[in-house]
Design an enzyme around this catalytic site. Structure first.
Site, PDB file in Angstrom:
ATOM      1  CE1 TYR A  55      -1.755   7.643   0.229  1.00 52.55           C
ATOM      2  CE2 TYR A  55      -1.183   5.584   1.300  1.00 52.55           C
ATOM      3  CZ  TYR A  55      -2.115   6.554   0.995  1.00 52.55           C
ATOM      4  OH  TYR A  55      -3.396   6.433   1.424  1.00 52.55           O
TER       5      TYR A  55
ATOM      6  NE  ARG B 203      -7.608  -6.957  -8.658  1.00 50.66           N
ATOM      7  CZ  ARG B 203      -6.658  -6.510  -7.826  1.00 50.66           C
ATOM      8  NH1 ARG B 203      -6.834  -6.617  -6.520  1.00 50.66           N
ATOM      9  NH2 ARG B 203      -5.550  -5.976  -8.268  1.00 50.66           N
ATOM     10  NE  ARG B 204      -4.497  -9.469  -9.398  1.00 52.51           N
ATOM     11  CZ  ARG B 204      -3.512  -9.583  -8.557  1.00 52.51           C
ATOM     12  NH1 ARG B 204      -3.570 -10.450  -7.588  1.00 52.51           N
ATOM     13  NH2 ARG B 204      -2.427  -8.877  -8.693  1.00 52.51           N
TER      14      ARG B 204
ATOM     15  CG  HIS C 190      -2.025   1.163   0.807  1.00 51.04           C
ATOM     16  ND1 HIS C 190      -3.053   0.988  -0.079  1.00 51.04           N
ATOM     17  CD2 HIS C 190      -2.085   2.457   1.159  1.00 51.04           C
ATOM     18  CE1 HIS C 190      -3.718   2.114  -0.241  1.00 51.04           C
ATOM     19  NE2 HIS C 190      -3.152   3.034   0.494  1.00 51.04           N
TER      20      HIS C 190
ATOM     21  CG  HIS D 244      -9.741   2.374  -5.732  1.00 49.58           C
ATOM     22  ND1 HIS D 244     -10.029   3.595  -5.158  1.00 49.58           N
ATOM     23  CD2 HIS D 244      -8.536   2.001  -5.219  1.00 49.58           C
ATOM     24  CE1 HIS D 244      -9.048   3.927  -4.334  1.00 49.58           C
ATOM     25  NE2 HIS D 244      -8.129   2.993  -4.362  1.00 49.58           N
ATOM     26  CG  PHE D 245      -5.792  -0.029  -9.077  1.00 47.63           C
ATOM     27  CD1 PHE D 245      -5.336  -0.074 -10.377  1.00 47.63           C
ATOM     28  CD2 PHE D 245      -6.085  -1.224  -8.433  1.00 47.63           C
ATOM     29  CE1 PHE D 245      -5.206  -1.275 -11.046  1.00 47.63           C
ATOM     30  CE2 PHE D 245      -5.955  -2.431  -9.097  1.00 47.63           C
ATOM     31  CZ  PHE D 245      -5.517  -2.452 -10.406  1.00 47.63           C
ATOM     32  CG  HIS D 246      -7.383   1.507 -14.193  1.00 51.98           C
ATOM     33  ND1 HIS D 246      -7.494   0.243 -13.686  1.00 51.98           N
ATOM     34  CD2 HIS D 246      -6.496   1.417 -15.227  1.00 51.98           C
ATOM     35  CE1 HIS D 246      -6.729  -0.589 -14.387  1.00 51.98           C
ATOM     36  NE2 HIS D 246      -6.110   0.094 -15.324  1.00 51.98           N
TER      37      HIS D 246
END
Lengths: 558, 172
Positions: free
Chosen positions: A232, A442-443, A228, A379-381
């Site tokens: 950042y 996903r995946r 995680h 989310h992470f896109h």
């Protein structure tokens, strides 16, 4: 005199780093297009469903690790040279860390692409997270380790510059861009120790066959110790841009330098001890530590919300300098026709949406609804794939002229690019989020199953699949536009006599308004280490107590 | 140091929002019993020798008057029980799942519900639920587990309590 004239040596290393970053972006982006078409069953002609996982691994590693890391190396080198007014101390050392990072990248890439070549003995379809006992070729792990160590040495280079500068300026406050670089790298050192231990101590000996069994939980936990915080590491450089350059691009100045420093301290302290929030659904980790991760993860919302305030108020200040007025009408006065500004601002808007879905992910039992579903890439896109990636692309439009001494070319294409990215990501990401709510995993190469169907809360599966496919295609077109602009502007064909815009005005409230304790690097590092020890000592001890490689599972080569 | 009045209000509101989110999760955890898998009392097991564990004989066991346990093995590329023949369970009854894997990591998601877990070799994933009414659910692996990962799926059929056939139980 722009950057290239003042720091020619630094410029060469920055351009070399950017070249690798954009090369990785091109390949990884093409892989993304293949995936979007394959998993939605719009077009499956490029690859088989088995090869999908090689492509997925390449997409994750080349974009999330290689593109980001190399871009950040270039961006921070720019910030450090500029802030301290110094070239790197020793170019041999500087090119050494660059070379090490590049060799590591090439090794890992060869291992991944080997999986796409029939009958090759090299492959690494273990995805970006490489959970054992899925086993990749040793080249994959050794390359990844070199990439990380190379980035550590880059950080050491910047600390070297910092020490030299400090000796000459014993009383001065650390310039903000250098401050952000230093705090980001401290966070990176603390968190990447986890993945370094995982790879060097556990996975390399195991992939070489020196040990036969591996404990699947321990390396997974070490991965997420890093996994995680690495988010950042991608995001803080975008914050670096939003805090120090975006206000100027908006026509104004940064609102508050002290609060920017406090935000970076928060990230140093809280980025690492929250890794369990990727393991909420795991057995073998007590609920108490998951609760701790929940609270710390939600508290880390605070620096992001503070960033939202500062960035937006700085933009408002800029807009009012440009003649904007009214409660909301000032937004129209922003320079939406300048690609660097438009890209950063649109990335910021997307990040707000990604932040909201991230709050769901963080919320322990609520996360069970969407854990490991298409919601997560949705989310992470938005966060990494837009907040970071679009900001990096947009700021390149502003940085590149400083590195070449020439004006940007294809300005209209450059202006269209961030808007295309925004539209493509809006389509793809909202559909992925909604598919996740319906339970689509996903995946996976083929999320279509016989025997049962998904029941979306609203809309239809077919409509969402088309949004993913069309959105992915638009994103790829936007990527090509970016590469065309950068490629044309990079070449040496013509020079410009026009002045290059490279100044950054001082903040409205400068560092002199803040206590000096904010610059105490040793103190904040110590607090960060203590927080990590509190979060991780007991659970890791429990996992190691029964033996490093036990309970052991046999490898499953991929 | 000077902090602008609006920024103070914003930070206060942010802290309030964070506190509310933490409160919501704790409320779900305590009052609504929305739990997540965790470290249960079980010790780790040897994934290369499931024959020596209760997972040698996967299936449904009765552990109380209104409480069943499902011992499930997730392996490349099927759920036992679940793939091939659907796993049949009674509605409105407490069901505890215990799941493990002998090979690689797998996911376990009951589509359209919040039953969602990671299955890790050597560990036992435990969670308890009640299916309120008769319905069929898809069961899928959502963690990449090898080349045929996308074929790993099964079914759970929830039947009325009166129609549940206890002769399918595995003896403890």
């Amino acid at each position: 005199m722009t950057f290239v004239d003042r720091y020619p040596k630094s410029t060469r290393i920055i351009k070399a780093a950017f070249a690798v970053a954009f090369g990785a972006l091109a390949i990884g982006g093409f892989f993304g297009l293949i995936q979007a078409l394959h998993r939605t069953d719009v077009f499956r002609g490029f690859i088989s469903s088995v090869q999908y996982y090689d492509v997925l691994t390449g997409h994750g590693v080349l974009l999330a690790l290689v593109f980001t890391t190399f871009f950040i190396l270039g961006l921070f080198q720019w910030g450090v040279s500029r802030s301290f007014d110094r070239e790197p101390e020793n170019m041999t050392f500087t090119w050494f860390w660059y070379g090490m990072t590049l060799v590591g990248t090439l090794m890992t890439t060869v291992a991944i692409l080997g999986g796409l070549i029939p009958n090759s003995s090299i492959s690494a379809a273990v995805l970006y997270t490489f959970y054992p006992p899925l086993q990749a070729h040793p080249l994959f792990y050794i390359g990844a380790a070199l990439l990380v160590v190379g980035s550590w040495l880059a950080g050491a280079d910047w600390f070297w510059s910092y020490r030299k500068w400090r000796a000459e300026h014993p009383e001065a406050r650390i310039p903000l861009q250098a401050y952000m670089t230093i705090f980001t790298m401290l966070m990176w050192y603390i968190c990447s120790l986890g993945v370094a231990l995982e790879v060097v101590v556990l996975l390399i000996p195991w992939s070489m066959g020196w040990v036969t069994k591996i404990d699947p939980l321990l390396p997974r936990t070490l991965f997420w110790y890093f996994g995680h915080a690495v988010v950042y590491f991608w995001l803080l450089p975008a914050y670096f841009v939003w805090y120090t350059i975006l206000p100027k691009l908006s026509g104004g100045r940064l609102f508050s330098d002290p609060l920017a420093r406090i935000v970076f301290i928060f990230f140093l302290l809280l980025s690492t001890p929250i890794g369990y929030h990727h393991q909420y659904a795991d057995p073998g980790i007590s609920i108490g530590y998951k609760m701790w991760a929940l609270i710390a993860t939600l508290v880390i919302l605070l620096p992001s919300l503070m960033t939202a305030f500062t960035v937006i108020s700085s933009m408002e200040h800029g807009a009012r300098q440009r003649g904007g007025s009214g409660y909301f009408a000032w937004m129209g006065a922003l320079p939406w026709d300048r690609p660097a500004f438009a890209g950063c601002a649109l990335a910021g808007i997307m990040f707000a949406a990604g932040g909201f879905s991230g709050m769901i992910n963080a919320s322990l039992n609520i996360d069970m609804l969407i854990h490991n579903t298409a919601w997560i890439p949705g989310h992470f896109h938005l966060t990494v794939g837009t907040a970071s990636a679009l900001t990096f692309m947009a700021i390149t439009y502003w940085l590149l002229p400083q590195l070449t001494g020439r004006a940007l070319k294809f300005k209209k294409l450059a202006l269209a690019q961030p808007y295309l990215w925004f539209i493509g990501m809006t389509l793809m990401s909202n559909a992925l989020h909604r598919q996740g709510l319906a339970g689509v995993p996903r995946r996976t190469a083929e999320p279509q199953y016989s025997g049962f169907s998904y029941d979306p809360p609203f809309g239809t599966m077919a409509e969402m699949d088309w949004q993913v496919a069309i959105g992915g295609t638009i994103l790829f077109i936007a990527l090509l536009a970016f590469l065309a602009v950068i490629g044309a502007s990079w070449s040496k064909s013509e020079t410009t006599e026009a002045a290059i815009d490279d100044t950054i005005p001082p903040p409205l409230s400068g560092p002199e308004h803040s206590p000096k304790i904010l610059d105490n690097i040793g103190l904040w590092t110590a607090v960060a280490v203590v927080l990590v020890i509190i979060a991780y000592t007991v659970p890791l001890y429990e996992m190691v107590a029964d033996g490093l490689f036990s309970p052991g599972a046999f490898p499953s080569p991929m | 140091m000077h902090i602008h009045k609006f920024e103070k209000i914003w930070i206060g509101a942010s802290l309030g929002l964070i506190a509310a989110f933490i409160g919501i999760v704790l409320f779900g955890f305590t009052v609504l019993e929305m739990k997540v898998p965790g470290l249960e009392n079980e010790k780790t097991i040897d994934p290369t020798n499931l024959a020596a564990t209760p997972f040698a004989d996967p299936g449904i066991r009765k552990v109380g008057p209104n409480h069943y346990e499902v011992y499930m093995v997730a392996r490349q590329f099927l759920f036992m029980p679940g793939t091939g023949i659907p796993l049949t369970l009674p509605a409105d009854t407490r069901i505890t799942f215990r799941v493990t894997s002998p090979d690689v990591l797998h996911g376990l998601e009951v589509v359209g519900t919040n039953l969602n877990a990671t299955v890790i070799p050597g560990q036992i994933t435990t969670f308890t639920t009640i299916f309120p009414e008769p319905k069929s659910y898809g069961l899928i692996c959502h963690e990449y587990c090898g080349p045929a990962h996308h074929t790993m799926a099964g079914m759970i059929n929830i039947v009325p309590k009166s129609e549940f056939d206890e002769s399918t139980l595995v003896s403890p």
